[in-house]
Design a protein around this motif. Structure first.
Motif, PDB file in Angstrom:
ATOM      1  N   LYS A 126       0.808  -1.221   0.000  1.00 43.84           N
ATOM      2  CA  LYS A 126       0.000   0.000   0.000  1.00 43.84           C
ATOM      3  C   LYS A 126       0.844   1.275   0.000  1.00 43.84           C
ATOM      4  O   LYS A 126       0.457   2.302  -0.538  1.00 43.84           O
ATOM      5  CB  LYS A 126      -0.931   0.024   1.223  1.00 43.84           C
ATOM      6  CG  LYS A 126      -1.845  -1.170   1.354  1.00 43.84           C
ATOM      7  CD  LYS A 126      -2.841  -1.255   0.215  1.00 43.84           C
ATOM      8  CE  LYS A 126      -3.830  -2.393   0.441  1.00 43.84           C
ATOM      9  NZ  LYS A 126      -4.809  -2.502  -0.674  1.00 43.84           N
ATOM     10  N   GLY A 127       2.025   1.197   0.654  1.00 43.19           N
ATOM     11  CA  GLY A 127       2.869   2.392   0.745  1.00 43.19           C
ATOM     12  C   GLY A 127       3.925   2.487  -0.328  1.00 43.19           C
ATOM     13  O   GLY A 127       4.666   3.474  -0.401  1.00 43.19           O
ATOM     14  N   ALA A 128       4.025   1.452  -1.182  1.00 46.57           N
ATOM     15  CA  ALA A 128       4.977   1.434  -2.301  1.00 46.57           C
ATOM     16  C   ALA A 128       6.426   1.605  -1.841  1.00 46.57           C
ATOM     17  O   ALA A 128       7.253   2.174  -2.554  1.00 46.57           O
ATOM     18  CB  ALA A 128       4.611   2.505  -3.335  1.00 46.57           C
ATOM     19  N   ASP A 159       5.686  10.686   1.175  1.00 50.12           N
ATOM     20  CA  ASP A 159       4.970   9.945   0.128  1.00 50.12           C
ATOM     21  C   ASP A 159       4.188   8.779   0.719  1.00 50.12           C
ATOM     22  O   ASP A 159       3.027   8.558   0.372  1.00 50.12           O
ATOM     23  CB  ASP A 159       5.973   9.441  -0.909  1.00 50.12           C
ATOM     24  CG  ASP A 159       5.297   8.633  -2.007  1.00 50.12           C
ATOM     25  OD1 ASP A 159       4.431   9.197  -2.710  1.00 50.12           O
ATOM     26  OD2 ASP A 159       5.612   7.432  -2.155  1.00 50.12           O
ATOM     27  N   GLN A 216       0.956   9.794   2.462  1.00 48.70           N
ATOM     28  CA  GLN A 216      -0.110  10.107   1.504  1.00 48.70           C
ATOM     29  C   GLN A 216      -0.755   8.830   0.976  1.00 48.70           C
ATOM     30  O   GLN A 216      -1.978   8.734   0.861  1.00 48.70           O
ATOM     31  CB  GLN A 216       0.470  10.912   0.332  1.00 48.70           C
ATOM     32  CG  GLN A 216       0.602  12.401   0.607  1.00 48.70           C
ATOM     33  CD  GLN A 216      -0.768  13.053   0.817  1.00 48.70           C
ATOM     34  OE1 GLN A 216      -1.055  13.522   1.920  1.00 48.70           O
ATOM     35  NE2 GLN A 216      -1.613  13.032  -0.191  1.00 48.70           N
ATOM     36  N   ARG A 217       0.066   7.833   0.688  1.00 53.65           N
ATOM     37  CA  ARG A 217      -0.433   6.607   0.073  1.00 53.65           C
ATOM     38  C   ARG A 217      -1.279   5.754   1.035  1.00 53.65           C
ATOM     39  O   ARG A 217      -2.205   5.070   0.616  1.00 53.65           O
ATOM     40  CB  ARG A 217       0.739   5.763  -0.444  1.00 53.65           C
ATOM     41  CG  ARG A 217       1.428   6.355  -1.669  1.00 53.65           C
ATOM     42  CD  ARG A 217       2.637   5.513  -2.064  1.00 53.65           C
ATOM     43  NE  ARG A 217       3.310   6.032  -3.234  1.00 53.65           N
ATOM     44  CZ  ARG A 217       3.020   5.700  -4.488  1.00 53.65           C
ATOM     45  NH1 ARG A 217       2.039   4.835  -4.723  1.00 53.65           N
ATOM     46  NH2 ARG A 217       3.683   6.217  -5.498  1.00 53.65           N
ATOM     47  N   GLU A 230      -5.958   3.753   3.916  1.00 53.51           N
ATOM     48  CA  GLU A 230      -5.861   2.302   3.784  1.00 53.51           C
ATOM     49  C   GLU A 230      -6.044   1.607   5.145  1.00 53.51           C
ATOM     50  O   GLU A 230      -5.821   2.207   6.199  1.00 53.51           O
ATOM     51  CB  GLU A 230      -4.499   1.912   3.201  1.00 53.51           C
ATOM     52  CG  GLU A 230      -4.233   2.464   1.810  1.00 53.51           C
ATOM     53  CD  GLU A 230      -5.076   1.788   0.741  1.00 53.51           C
ATOM     54  OE1 GLU A 230      -5.719   0.753   1.043  1.00 53.51           O
ATOM     55  OE2 GLU A 230      -5.098   2.298  -0.392  1.00 53.51           O
TER      56      GLU A 230
END
Length: 436
Positions: free
Chosen positions: A386-388, A415, A418-419, A423
């Motif tokens: 989810k957080g890449a 970043d 935000q991601r 979630e």
């Protein structure tokens, strides 16, 4: 030995050291055991493995109590025991969080109870702990419990344990007499203490031109660079003042002392462990029981009151096979303590102080933990999917009962926030933010 080998495999330990093997053998005998061994030498496993051999799977009552001088030490032992995956229930009891949580955990008697003197005595008085079935007692860092003024509570607990068959006492020093109320009978002393591995520890000093040493401390930390450093002060107020003045000089640091709330203490130690801060300013509360690897420097900002305190502060570094340096800062009116060798090297600080680079890690707070059935694997999966984040962007993860901390590369923190802001982790919506 097969069961022990399985446990060592889970703990990623190749083999036991000489002290741990001796402790296991001694514990097989009927007499009590006093184990003296340096900080960082593996005493926790040296008593947990014998304790495990004494536990009876058919006995559904509490069989073992481990008493420690601090919450952090209690939590560390609990973490090691859980990592051993023994199948036995364990409960940890300490001040600083809700007693009701522990009361619920004690409704079904755990085989093993770990705790601090005050909270254990409180539970015994309230009838939450049934002491008649407890046959094995471990007093870890027993001298520290006595030094910290827990004699009254410790005496009460000992008086409540009527059916003890085995006592195991551990310490890094043999400088304290064991009180009669401990009830030590015929016992074997295992002395593996080597004086805190003095050969790996360098002791140096630096002169402060002023009574207020903060300018000297600032220059000293700049001189160290980004190496992990603990700064010891003698008082809580001094800890916060020193921390604040270092921050004013752009030195990233965290502070830690006994008056802080438990979550504040957890955050501070986690940030220090995971590299969000390379400097920890603290009282002597951090001189015992904290398992923080790879500490390079110890700074005695305030001179320790006794040689014993000096030894235990220094025991935070030069652990196992690592080397470390302890530095005393002396103001114009201070003299080198008599217990410090007269020929210690003086550090000449550069005229110009260059600020260390800022730490490259930050700490993420997740409002869920063990009680939410969230573990480290869940957190890594969540942050990578989810957080890449790449795995190398995820640092040290610490999962507590109701919250977790994660080291995240600072350049990726904005970043990832935000991601993941909308979630869920394990189908649970929890607070996720930078740890304050």
């Amino acid at each position: 030995m097969q069961a022990i080998n399985d446990i060592l495999s889970r703990l990623r330990i190749d083999q036991l050291n000489e002290m741990q093997l001796a402790a296991i053998e001694a514990s097989k005998k009927e007499q009590d055991v006093v184990l003296l061994s340096d900080t960082g030498s593996g005493k926790t496993l040296a008593f947990l493995l014998p304790v495990l051999q004494l536990l009876d799977p058919a006995n559904k009552k509490t069989q073992v109590m481990i008493i420690v001088p601090s919450r952090e030490l209690a939590l560390q032992i609990d973490d090691v025991f859980r990592s051993m995956v023994t199948g036995f229930k364990v409960t940890v009891c300490y001040g600083g969080h809700k007693r009701e949580t522990e009361e619920n955990n004690l409704l079904e008697a755990p085989a093993l109870i770990i705790g601090t003197c005050g909270r254990l005595a409180d539970h015994i008085r309230r009838g939450n702990i049934q002491t008649d079935s407890i046959e094995t007692l471990v007093l870890d860092e027993f001298d520290k419990s006595i030094e910290l003024g827990f004699q009254e509570e410790l005496s009460f607990i000992m008086g409540s344990l009527k059916n003890l068959k085995k006592r195991i006492l551990t310490s890094a020093t043999d400088s304290l007499e064991i009180p009669d109320y401990i009830g030590l009978q015929a016992h074997e002393v295992l002395n593996f203490s080597t004086g805190e591995k003095a050969e790996a520890l360098a002791v140096k000093w630096v002169k402060s031109d002023e009574d207020d040493k903060i300018a000297t401390l600032f220059r000293l930390i700049c001189y160290f660079g980004n190496r992990s450093t603990i700064v010891f002060c003698n008082h809580r107020e001094s800890v916060e003042r020193t921390s604040s003045m270092l921050k004013d000089r752009s030195i990233t640091n965290v502070f830690y002392h006994g008056a802080m709330e438990q979550q504040e203490r957890d955050v501070a130690l986690c940030k220090f462990r995971n590299g969000t801060s390379n400097v920890l300013v603290t009282t002597d509360l951090a001189a015992r029981g904290l398992d923080i690897p790879n500490i390079r420097y110890i700074v005695h900002y305030h001179l320790p009151h006794t040689e014993d305190i000096f030894t235990h502060r220094n025991g935070r570094t030069a652990r196992m096979d690592a080397s470390g340096t302890a530095v005393l800062i002396l103001s114009p009116d201070e003299r080198m303590p008599a217990y410090v060798p007269a020929d210690v090297e003086e550090i000449e600080l550069p005229e110009t102080a260059v600020l260390p680079e800022s730490p490259k890690w930050s700490t993420l707070f997740i409002g869920g933990g063990k009680k939410n059935k969230i573990n480290k694997v869940d957190i890594v999966g969540f942050l990578t999917n989810k957080g890449a984040l790449k795995k190398e962007d995820v640092g040290l993860i610490e999962v507590k009962d109701f919250f977790s901390f994660v080291g995240v590369r600072k350049s990726r923190m904005s970043d990832v926030l935000q991601r993941v802001k909308n979630e869920k982790i394990k189908n649970q919506k929890v607070k996720i933010d930078i740890a304050k």
